[in-house]
Design a protein around this motif. Structure first.
Motif, PDB file in Angstrom:
ATOM      1  N   LEU A 184      41.365  41.259  47.823  1.00  0.00           N
ATOM      2  CA  LEU A 184      41.563  41.138  46.377  1.00  0.00           C
ATOM      3  C   LEU A 184      42.299  42.363  45.838  1.00  0.00           C
ATOM      4  N   GLY A 185      41.947  43.542  46.349  1.00  0.00           N
ATOM      5  CA  GLY A 185      42.633  44.760  45.937  1.00  0.00           C
ATOM      6  C   GLY A 185      44.116  44.713  46.271  1.00  0.00           C
ATOM      7  N   VAL A 186      44.443  44.196  47.451  1.00  0.00           N
ATOM      8  CA  VAL A 186      45.848  44.063  47.855  1.00  0.00           C
ATOM      9  C   VAL A 186      46.560  43.072  46.940  1.00  0.00           C
ATOM     10  N   LYS A 187      45.889  41.970  46.626  1.00  0.00           N
ATOM     11  CA  LYS A 187      46.483  40.950  45.754  1.00  0.00           C
ATOM     12  C   LYS A 187      46.787  41.527  44.375  1.00  0.00           C
ATOM     13  N   TYR A 188      45.861  42.339  43.836  1.00  0.00           N
ATOM     14  CA  TYR A 188      46.092  42.973  42.537  1.00  0.00           C
ATOM     15  C   TYR A 188      47.285  43.928  42.590  1.00  0.00           C
ATOM     16  N   ALA A 189      47.527  44.510  43.772  1.00  0.00           N
ATOM     17  CA  ALA A 189      48.573  45.526  43.896  1.00  0.00           C
ATOM     18  C   ALA A 189      49.970  44.938  44.063  1.00  0.00           C
TER      19      ALA A 189
END
Length: 739
Positions: free
Chosen positions: A481-486
């Protein structure tokens, strides 16, 4: 309560909240992929996250390789997850020979070209004799055929991934900048320049130092991504819920309790999240239904949450991506930016809190009952360990270590807090690994003894967390999810690097800055003549008016251009104009940079395009435009704060003559009085309802209060005095009649 009211205030499910975030957050909606492809993409996302995590702690590779690997991940994941246009049919699963795992063949081709162009810089850096490629130093400004091919490819693809994740507005603006660089000889007046040779332009945009591989991509790939990842993991381990519970305990019992909970919890949550929409959805899921149950109109409830959450990008210690880029532009420690942002953020929340309080009094809304409030002892006995990662991150950051080292320590402690438990010995491997890292850094001189003791103690204490342990699949999902937000912020940073390159190559920032100050100067001269006829000449000089008009011009440009452009990209584009313009008028760099950042954030709650307000409106089931208007009126503190700190640098805790506590206290009090006066004008209520004339007088008084001088404050008091007297009389009226 009627059935319809109950329907309107029902709590949304996790799936409904995710759908709202996908609709309004940049880059949240993604394409469905096949099972095997999903496994591959999860592996890519986890590799992407782990690579950045490891390099933050153990050292970065050369910039051209580091940014190349970051771009590689962006190209793979963006072309896999975001279709060429936002049609619903392209997001759905389709069986076709021209699709692999539901990814069209053309997207796979784009993906391959993107990866090749991202890695070519590192591959050819030292030269490739067998291909006739010289060392990069000899090719600067004189690119070979390979350089031009891959340079053109990466420019086009970077614009494309920005378009897919953020929409058309940003890429179109960047295309205007590209046209200006290449066709400068055709522009009129001051904007005219000889034009940049096509090969030279491609070289400048492609090779490191400026352009795509410039400071914006470096900051996002080296610092911002790590803080995004920390925020997601910390929220997953329970820090977000701890913030909401404590905000409810602090503010829930008072007049208009749930709305005040929204303000306080959003301020807390903003310390770990730089995303306004993520903040809105996370805290608004609880606070907006509660506000509506209490009696707030839906548009106002949504506006409260949107205005509070928009403060996340300006709330220390973890601000939005633009703050990290600001530190690089100004060549200042990030901690200096954090300290400078403290009072302006406070002023924003004072404004929101005041409007909420006055609206609650106007509507006679009560707070939560004692039974509805969480119990302080229960909240902290259950969730105390979740504060350890944030404390660890802040201690490292404010001890002078790099932001990415502080993020590494924060992420590590968040993983330990979530996954290590003393009562389950095998899980202590996470805590032991971090302690081993800290000791290794200590032996090499990386950490001093005090820092070593603090971090080792934090890692050990976190294993005593009484909450249920997070399993590996759940932590992996948080990292994904963190990667997706980035992805969206990464695409924006790469694309807006082109703007930085054009500005550096053509000097357009100074040209437009000169035009702004000249236009403001001419208008100021005319206004000065008019004011002199009215006897007000001694209050102003032409220079005062020129600065004020220039600030107004730049603020309007920020708000108008902010329609559909992420704050980070908007900040980079406009500060290149604002900095030269305001520098000519004597405004220090940190004040002009903060001025642009704050008005960029204001654009997020300014209709007609206000993504945070739209997300809040979806939760509140209210009219998006009215919600945006409510959010804007609630965010008046953020509107007036930039004007205040341009005129009074002491509010940023910086001054050419040093920090003066008395000057700060007086100026801060004056600004707070101005925000409160503006808030009474917005609500139309103080101790009693206010008429139209009273609201106008309080609005004018509020604006004059913000001007940092004793004479301005006396004028403001004079303007507000009739309203103050009438409000005091109205307040005493009922008590006298009762007596």
């Amino acid at each position: 309560m009627s059935a319809s009211d109950q329907t309107e205030t029902h709590e949304l499910t996790a799936e409904e909240l995710a759908a709202i975030e996908e609709k309004y957050d940049e880059g949240s909606a993604t394409r469905a992929v096949g099972p095997a492809t999903g496994v591959v993409l999860r592996a890519v996302a986890l590799t992407f996250a782990i690579y950045h995590y490891i390099t933050a702690g153990f050292g970065l590779p050369a910039d051209h390789w580091h940014m190349g690997w970051h771009l590689t991940g962006l190209f793979i994941l963006t072309y896999a997850l975001f279709p060429i246009i936002g049609s619903k049919s392209l997001f759905a699963m389709k069986a076709s020979a021209l699709r692999i795992g539901n990814i069209p063949v053309y997207d796979i081709v784009f993906m391959g070209l993107g990866v090749a162009s991202a890695l070519y810089v590192g591959f050819a850096w030292r030269g490739v004799p067998m291909l006739g490629i010289e060392e990069q130093t000899f090719r600067m400004g004189n690119p070979n055929t390979y350089d031009v091919f891959f340079g053109v490819v990466i420019i086009l693809l970077v614009l494309d991934i920005a378009r897919r994740t953020l929409g058309w507005v940003l890429p179109l603006i960047i295309c205007v900048f590209i046209s200006y660089a290449l066709l400068g000889q055709y522009f009129p007046g001051l904007l005219k320049h000889p034009g940049v040779n096509f090969k030279t332009f491609v070289s400048s945009m492609y090779f490191p130092q400026e352009g795509i591989f410039g400071v914006t991509l470096w900051v996002v790939s080296t610092i911002v991504f790590h803080f995004v990842l920390f925020g997601v993991i910390a929220q997953r381990t329970g820090l977000g819920q701890l913030f909401i519970d404590n905000a409810t305990i602090l503010a829930g019992r008072y007049t208009g309790g749930p709305a005040k909970v929204s303000v306080v919890s959003s301020a807390f949550f903003g310390t770990i999240s730089g995303s306004s929409v993520a903040n809105t959805v996370s805290t608004g899921a609880l606070t907006i239904p509660n506000m509506k149950r209490l009696g707030y109109p839906g548009h106002f409830a949504g506006g409260v949450e949107a205005a509070s959450s928009a403060g996340g990008q300006i709330t220390p210690p973890i601000m939005g991506a633009a703050a990290f880029i600001m530190a690089e532009f100004l060549e200042l420690p990030y901690t200096t930016i954090v300290i400078a942002a403290i009072f302006p953020a406070l002023l924003h929340y004072v404004g929101v809190f005041t409007v909420v309080h006055l609206m609650a009094r106007k509507l006679d809304l009560k707070g939560l009952t004692k039974e509805q409030l969480p119990k302080l002892k229960a909240v902290w006995s259950e969730g105390w360990a979740n504060i350890v990662p944030l404390v660890g991150l802040l201690v490292v950051l404010f001890s002078g270590y790099t932001p990415f080292m502080s993020a590494f320590c924060g992420i590590s402690l968040a993983v330990v807090t979530g996954m290590s438990r003393l009562k389950e010995p095998p899980t202590l491997v996470y805590s032991a690994a971090f302690i081993a890292f800290v000791l290794w850094k200590f032996t090499g001189g990386g950490f001093d003894l005090t820092m070593t003791i603090i971090l080792c103690a934090g890692s050990a204490i976190a294993t005593l967390n009484p909450q249920d342990r997070i399993k590996v699949p759940e932590m992996a999902a948080a990292m994904e999810l963190g990667v997706k937000y980035a992805l969206a912020v990464g695409a924006a940073s790469a694309a807006v690097g082109i703007v930085v390159g054009v500005i550096n190559t053509t000097g357009i920032g100074f040209r437009i800055g000169f035009m702004v100050t000249q236009g403001a100067g001419n208008l100021a001269t005319d206004m000065f003549g008019m004011l002199s006829l009215g006897g007000l000449i001694e209050w102003f000089t032409v220079q005062d008016l020129q600065l004020f008009i220039s600030l107004i011009f730049i603020a309007i440009a920020c708000i108008l251009m902010g329609a559909g452009i992420p704050t980070t990209a908007l900040y980079i584009m406009l500060v290149s104009v604002a900095q030269p313009a305001l520098a000519q008028l004597g405004v220090p760099p940190i004040a002009s940079h903060m001025f642009v950042l704050y008005y960029g954030v204001v654009s997020e709650i300014t209709p007609p395009v206000c993504t945070s307000a739209y997300a809040a409106a979806a939760i509140a089931n209210s009219n998006p435009f009215r919600t945006g208007l409510s959010a804007f009126s609630l965010g008046l503190g953020k509107v007036v704060a930039p004007m205040a700190f341009v005129y009074a640098l002491v509010l940023l805790f910086v001054s050419s003559t040093g920090f003066d506590l008395w000057e700060f206290s007086y100026t801060a009090t004056s600004c707070i009085a101005g925000v409160i006066a503006l808030s009474t004008a917005v609500v139309g209520y103080w101790f009693a309802p206010m008429g139209a004339l009273s609201r106008v007088l309080m609005a004018i008084a509020g604006l004059v209060f913000v001007a940092p001088s004793l004479s301005a404050d006396l004028v403001a008091l004079l303007i507000a005095s009739p309203v103050i007297v009438m409000q005091m009389m109205a307040r005493r009226g009922p008590s006298q009649s009762a007596a």
